[in-house]
Design a protein around this motif. Structure first.
Motif: not given
Length: 207
Positions: A39-48, A140-142
């Protein structure tokens, strides 16, 4: 695809250094509810991508490219992070279309508090300035935000009390880095115009 509406203020539990990469363990009971491997989760705007998820925490591997091009490389155990799950098909688009692909990093230049909001000035890389316009959208930062002023090397945003209380933007100080993602529609329009295509009709100049 995300919307830039942060669901949870999470925390980095641990960072493990790997070869040309890092493995992050992050705490976020809300976003990990039902989360599975892949699954995907955005961390500070970065898709991980989630590697493992259990007991309100998840792990994600971050390659060197992402560490170099975002502010994730500066995170340590205890760092607060903005977390957001992908938008569900048919869900409400509360912010704007956010890919989770960081275009660059900026730096908080100043914070000016007011009675009902806070004006924050952010340094803007020259390569991104053409995509940032007054009253346009930026992440900005997600966090999906509206640009107040836009200059060649900086822009300002106004943060309401909710954003200050529920995201990392409430605790970031001058000198701190932030992840920036510009509106993807602006980049598509630029590419079409460079190719001689009318973005409104999708027809080339010779048609």
């Amino acid at each position: 695809m995300f919307t830039g509406i942060v669901e949870e203020l999470g925390e980095v539990s641990a960072v493990e250094q790997l070869t040309e990469a890092s493995r992050f363990r992050l705490r976020g009971p809300l976003v990990t509810e039902g989360a599975r491997h892949g699954d995907s989760i955005a961390v500070n705007g970065v898709c991980l991508t989630v590697v493992e998820s259990a007991d309100g925490e998840f792990t994600a591997d971050v390659m060197r490219e992402t560490l170099d091009r975002s502010s994730l490389g500066a995170l340590t155990a205890g760092s607060k992070v903005n977390l957001e799950r992908p938008m569900a098909l048919g869900g409400r688009l509360g912010g704007h279309l956010v890919q989770g692909h960081v275009d660059g990093t900026g730096t908080i230049l100043s914070r000016t508090p007011s009675e009902h909001w806070e004006l924050v000035k952010v340094a803007l890389p020259g390569t991104l300035s053409r995509y940032v316009v007054e009253k346009g959208s930026i992440t900005v930062d997600g966090v999906s935000l509206t640009v107040v002023e836009a200059a060649a090397d900086w822009f300002t945003i106004s943060l309401i009390p909710t954003t200050l209380a529920l995201t990392t933007l409430g605790i970031k100080q001058p000198g701190d880095p932030v992840n920036l993602e510009v509106d993807v529609l602006a980049k598509y329009v630029e590419r079409l115009l460079a190719a001689g295509v009318d973005p409104l009709t999708a027809k080339g100049a010779d048609r």
